[in-house]
Design a protein around this motif. Structure first.
Motif, PDB file in Angstrom:
ATOM      1  N   ILE A  82       3.875  17.800  29.472  1.00  0.00           N
ATOM      2  CA  ILE A  82       4.117  19.235  29.614  1.00  0.00           C
ATOM      3  C   ILE A  82       4.463  19.750  28.228  1.00  0.00           C
ATOM      4  N   GLY A  83       3.737  20.773  27.769  1.00  0.00           N
ATOM      5  CA  GLY A  83       3.901  21.288  26.417  1.00  0.00           C
ATOM      6  C   GLY A  83       5.166  22.088  26.187  1.00  0.00           C
ATOM      7  N   ARG A  84       5.739  22.636  27.238  1.00  0.00           N
ATOM      8  CA  ARG A  84       6.978  23.412  27.082  1.00  0.00           C
ATOM      9  C   ARG A  84       8.013  22.920  28.093  1.00  0.00           C
ATOM     10  N   SER A 107      13.873   7.284  29.070  1.00  0.00           N
ATOM     11  CA  SER A 107      13.171   7.002  27.810  1.00  0.00           C
ATOM     12  C   SER A 107      13.346   8.091  26.761  1.00  0.00           C
ATOM     13  N   GLY A 108      14.035   9.170  27.103  1.00  0.00           N
ATOM     14  CA  GLY A 108      14.195  10.268  26.160  1.00  0.00           C
ATOM     15  C   GLY A 108      12.955  11.133  26.048  1.00  0.00           C
ATOM     16  N   GLY A 109      12.168  11.190  27.099  1.00  0.00           N
ATOM     17  CA  GLY A 109      10.920  11.937  27.092  1.00  0.00           C
ATOM     18  C   GLY A 109      11.069  13.448  27.214  1.00  0.00           C
ATOM     19  N   VAL A 110      12.303  13.926  27.371  1.00  0.00           N
ATOM     20  CA  VAL A 110      12.554  15.371  27.412  1.00  0.00           C
ATOM     21  C   VAL A 110      13.124  15.748  26.047  1.00  0.00           C
ATOM     22  N   THR A 126       5.647  11.487  31.233  1.00  0.00           N
ATOM     23  CA  THR A 126       6.270  10.745  30.136  1.00  0.00           C
ATOM     24  C   THR A 126       6.824  11.641  29.042  1.00  0.00           C
ATOM     25  N   ASN A 127       6.346  12.894  28.944  1.00  0.00           N
ATOM     26  CA  ASN A 127       6.772  13.731  27.845  1.00  0.00           C
ATOM     27  C   ASN A 127       6.853  15.198  28.257  1.00  0.00           C
ATOM     28  N   ILE A 128       8.010  15.782  28.003  1.00  0.00           N
ATOM     29  CA  ILE A 128       8.220  17.221  28.186  1.00  0.00           C
ATOM     30  C   ILE A 128       8.696  17.723  26.830  1.00  0.00           C
ATOM     31  N   LYS A 129       7.866  18.503  26.151  1.00  0.00           N
ATOM     32  CA  LYS A 129       8.201  18.939  24.790  1.00  0.00           C
ATOM     33  C   LYS A 129       9.305  19.975  24.752  1.00  0.00           C
ATOM     34  N   GLY A 130       9.546  20.641  25.847  1.00  0.00           N
ATOM     35  CA  GLY A 130      10.652  21.584  25.950  1.00  0.00           C
ATOM     36  C   GLY A 130      11.785  20.964  26.738  1.00  0.00           C
ATOM     37  N   GLY A 131      12.323  21.736  27.683  1.00  0.00           N
ATOM     38  CA  GLY A 131      13.441  21.272  28.483  1.00  0.00           C
ATOM     39  C   GLY A 131      13.078  21.098  29.941  1.00  0.00           C
ATOM     40  N   LYS A 143      -3.648  16.277  34.000  1.00  0.00           N
ATOM     41  CA  LYS A 143      -2.882  15.346  33.165  1.00  0.00           C
ATOM     42  C   LYS A 143      -1.969  16.064  32.179  1.00  0.00           C
ATOM     43  N   LEU A 144      -2.360  17.288  31.801  1.00  0.00           N
ATOM     44  CA  LEU A 144      -1.650  18.016  30.752  1.00  0.00           C
ATOM     45  C   LEU A 144      -1.553  19.494  31.099  1.00  0.00           C
ATOM     46  N   VAL A 145      -0.359  20.043  30.913  1.00  0.00           N
ATOM     47  CA  VAL A 145      -0.151  21.495  30.952  1.00  0.00           C
ATOM     48  C   VAL A 145       0.461  21.828  29.594  1.00  0.00           C
ATOM     49  N   THR A 146      -0.205  22.675  28.809  1.00  0.00           N
ATOM     50  CA  THR A 146       0.275  22.955  27.448  1.00  0.00           C
ATOM     51  C   THR A 146       1.486  23.877  27.412  1.00  0.00           C
TER      52      THR A 146
END
Length: 185
Positions: A67-69, A115-118, A89-94, A41-44
């Motif tokens: 994704i954390g990065r 949704s702007g999740g990147v 839903t969420n990519i904290k990096g690019g 579910k998660l990769v930091t």
């Protein structure tokens, strides 16, 4: 960090893990199936899928939501679809998706793009039409259309004028609003 360079390495992955603390690297000529990763579910850190020779889709990453990065999908010779990334839903990096010569189905990442999740850069190019840039993906994936032809009118002996109607509902998937368009009236 977790790195897979063969299908055999993927096949012995334990399903009990639902997160990777660090990076996930997938690169190898004989990798064809990511289903052993279906509980992740998660990769930091970063997720990098590159230089695969037999991977047609990303099915198997179906639970990956964060994704954390950075997410990088590059130089995969036979990758056709990003199916498998639908839960993302969420990519904290690019995000970088480029030079996947057969990639033409990218609607799996529509929601995270729309949704702007990147959180940082989005670089998409060098793929087939439908997956060549962010605008192309959003325009390709945001509509559901239905074409209907009316049944003949018995009151006019079946000779009523036949019209074609098109109902479009977009964006799809939707976050807070939906647009409905009917043409051909």
């Amino acid at each position: 960090n977790i790195s897979f360079s063969t299908q055999a390495q993927l096949d012995i992955w334990r399903l009990c893990y639902d997160a990777i603390d660090g990076n996930l690297f997938i690169s190898g000529q004989n990798i064809t199936d990511l289903s052993p990763l279906r509980n992740i579910k998660l990769v930091t850190g970063d997720v990098e899928i590159t230089n695969t020779q037999g991977l047609i889709s990303l099915n198997g990453l179906d639970s990956l939501s964060q994704i954390g990065r950075n997410l990088s999908i590059t130089y995969n010779k036979v990758l056709v679809t990003l199916d498998g990334l639908n839960a993302l839903t969420n990519i904290k990096g690019g995000m970088g998706i480029f030079y996947n010569n057969k990639l033409s189905k990218c609607c799996a990442i529509y929601h995270v793009l729309y949704s702007g999740g990147v959180n940082k850069y989005i670089s998409i190019s060098g793929n087939r039409l439908g997956c060549d840039n962010k605008s192309n993906i959003i325009n390709t994936c945001n509509k559901v259309s239905l074409t209907a032809r009316p049944i003949s009118n018995e009151q006019t002996d079946g000779f009523s004028e036949q019209k074609e109607y098109q109902l479009s509902v977009y964006p799809n998937p939707s976050i807070n609003e939906v647009n409905i368009s009917l043409t051909g009236i």
